[in-house]
Write a protein that holds these residues in place. Structure first.
Motif, PDB file in Angstrom:
ATOM      1  N   THR A  44     -15.454 -11.188  -5.891  1.00 14.06           N
ATOM      2  CA  THR A  44     -15.856 -10.694  -4.571  1.00 14.06           C
ATOM      3  C   THR A  44     -14.806  -9.720  -4.059  1.00 14.06           C
ATOM      4  OG1 THR A  44     -16.737 -11.371  -2.422  1.00 14.06           O
ATOM      5  CG2 THR A  44     -14.734 -12.471  -3.148  1.00 14.06           C
ATOM      6  N   ALA A  45     -15.116  -9.076  -2.959  1.00 14.10           N
ATOM      7  CA  ALA A  45     -14.163  -8.166  -2.321  1.00 14.10           C
ATOM      8  C   ALA A  45     -14.288  -8.298  -0.819  1.00 14.10           C
ATOM      9  CB  ALA A  45     -14.416  -6.717  -2.740  1.00 14.10           C
ATOM     10  N   ARG A  46     -13.168  -8.150  -0.131  1.00 13.83           N
ATOM     11  CA  ARG A  46     -13.114  -8.177   1.335  1.00 13.83           C
ATOM     12  C   ARG A  46     -12.592  -6.813   1.807  1.00 13.83           C
ATOM     13  NH1 ARG A  46     -15.920 -11.449   2.165  1.00 13.83           N
ATOM     14  NH2 ARG A  46     -15.675 -13.658   2.512  1.00 13.83           N
ATOM     15  N   THR A  47     -13.206  -6.298   2.848  1.00 15.42           N
ATOM     16  CA  THR A  47     -12.763  -5.038   3.424  1.00 15.42           C
ATOM     17  C   THR A  47     -12.076  -5.313   4.766  1.00 15.42           C
ATOM     18  OG1 THR A  47     -14.572  -3.855   2.359  1.00 15.42           O
ATOM     19  CG2 THR A  47     -13.478  -2.750   4.185  1.00 15.42           C
ATOM     20  N   VAL A  48     -10.922  -4.682   4.965  1.00 19.08           N
ATOM     21  CA  VAL A  48     -10.134  -4.841   6.185  1.00 19.08           C
ATOM     22  C   VAL A  48     -10.080  -3.491   6.903  1.00 19.08           C
ATOM     23  CG1 VAL A  48      -7.926  -5.553   7.185  1.00 19.08           C
ATOM     24  CG2 VAL A  48      -8.752  -6.641   5.071  1.00 19.08           C
ATOM     25  N   HIS A  49     -10.527  -3.491   8.143  1.00 18.25           N
ATOM     26  CA  HIS A  49     -10.549  -2.285   8.974  1.00 18.25           C
ATOM     27  C   HIS A  49      -9.463  -2.432  10.053  1.00 18.25           C
ATOM     28  CE1 HIS A  49     -14.670  -1.651   7.358  1.00 18.25           C
ATOM     29  NE2 HIS A  49     -14.739  -2.974   7.466  1.00 18.25           N
ATOM     30  N   THR A  50      -8.650  -1.398  10.223  1.00 12.30           N
ATOM     31  CA  THR A  50      -7.538  -1.497  11.172  1.00 12.30           C
ATOM     32  C   THR A  50      -7.584  -0.413  12.235  1.00 12.30           C
ATOM     33  OG1 THR A  50      -6.005  -0.117   9.888  1.00 12.30           O
ATOM     34  CG2 THR A  50      -6.068  -2.461   9.353  1.00 12.30           C
ATOM     35  N   GLY A  51      -7.046  -0.743  13.400  1.00 11.77           N
ATOM     36  CA  GLY A  51      -6.901   0.205  14.483  1.00 11.77           C
ATOM     37  C   GLY A  51      -5.607  -0.054  15.225  1.00 11.77           C
TER      38      GLY A  51
END
Length: 316
Positions: free
Chosen positions: A306-313
């Motif tokens: 599986t893969a997890r996506t991390v979005h940052t601000g």
């Protein structure tokens, strides 16, 4: 709202928990049943096992976040929102050695496990726990230099308002990291030898229908595009990078991972297998039958990918 590892298929894993808790939000893990009806304490062993299996993925994400540390100085306080049993909390504490890391969850049983894990890893003096239910308890979280929320935001009806609330907690230069999205978890080859090929893809499709119903039933639910960069920008933050992280346990899987996969499918069967057609329900039963040579209990080609996506601000 609770936990990284929602057992079962996480919404984050391919539209339709991960995480499933990955989880299994596991991330508490992720069937991804209505979180208000889950017994998180009962699920704790599975949530912990799933998170430990995916620790390399989350450790890589934590190290990347450390490279995005605020330009204003060291990270002093980290909020791990939806912490579950605290596996990722401990990884964040190791990645940010000068920070207090706060495990935030609605389950006292899971927070107790987070406390035990931090103590066992020698991190007890820097890890705190806070029981809170969001969105109602935002004002209790305090300020932070990093807010990490894995597979938890999608349990809040108005995601845009939640991101704005998170942004309001950040100190200048601070970063919010949303682990939402990625890829569907896969455990079986396309032709699994039981029933029609493509079984997991059809399970994902039914999960997507379920997830839409779950989202629509949340308080203050808004039908909003999952454009995380736009949500971060709308909260007054500057997007500061998006990355995906892989969890790859090839066949033959260790016994502990096999047990997690069996538990994952057992929860799917208990939760919403009735949504599948008759052939796929039969496939599910055979996969979970220990006497079946091609069952999850026995087959040599079982894997976890599986893969997890991390979005940052960043708050500037």
């Amino acid at each position: 709202m609770s936990a990284h590892q929602h057992t079962g298929h996480d919404h984050g894993q391919g539209h339709g928990e991960g995480h499933d808790h990955g989880h299994g939000h596991q991330d508490k893990g992720h069937g991804h049943h209505d979180h208000t009806h889950l017994d998180w304490a009962e699920m704790a062993p599975l949530l912990t096992a799933q998170a430990e299996t995916q620790s390399p993925m989350y450790a890589a994400a934590a190290d990347w976040l450390a490279s995005l540390a605020p330009a204003t100085g060291a990270v002093r306080r980290v909020l791990d929102v939806g912490s579950g049993p605290g596996v990722v909390t401990a990884l964040l504490a190791e990645a940010f050695p000068e920070a207090e890391v706060v495990a935030v969850d609605g389950s006292p049983e899971l927070l107790a496990l987070a406390r035990e894990r931090a103590d066992a890893r020698g991190l007890g003096d820097r890890v705190a726990t806070l029981r809170a239910e969001l969105p109602g308890d935002f004002d209790r979280l305090g300020t932070a230099d990093l807010v990490f929320a894995s597979n938890s935001l999608h349990h809040i009806g108005d995601q845009g308002a939640a991101v704005k609330a998170f942004a309001g907690l950040l100190n200048p230069g601070g970063v919010i990291a949303l682990a939402e999205g990625g890829l569907p978890t896969r455990h079986l080859p396309w032709n699994q030898g039981i029933g029609r090929p493509g079984f997991e893809a059809r399970v994902d499709a039914e999960h997507a229908h379920w997830f839409g119903e779950m989202r629509a039933a949340l308080p203050d639910a808004k039908d909003e595009i999952d454009d995380w960069a736009a949500l971060l920008t709308g909260a007054g933050l500057t997007p500061s990078g998006t990355r995906s992280f892989l969890s790859d346990v090839p066949a033959p899987v260790p016994d502990a991972v096999r047990a997690q996969i069996v538990a994952h499918y057992t929860r799917l069967r208990e939760g919403w297998a009735e949504r599948l057609d008759g052939d796929d329900r039969t496939t599910m039963e055979r996969l979970l039958d220990p006497a079946e040579p091609l069952s999850l209990h026995r087959r040599p080609d079982l894997f976890l990918l599986t893969a997890r996506t991390v979005h940052t601000g960043r708050k500037v």
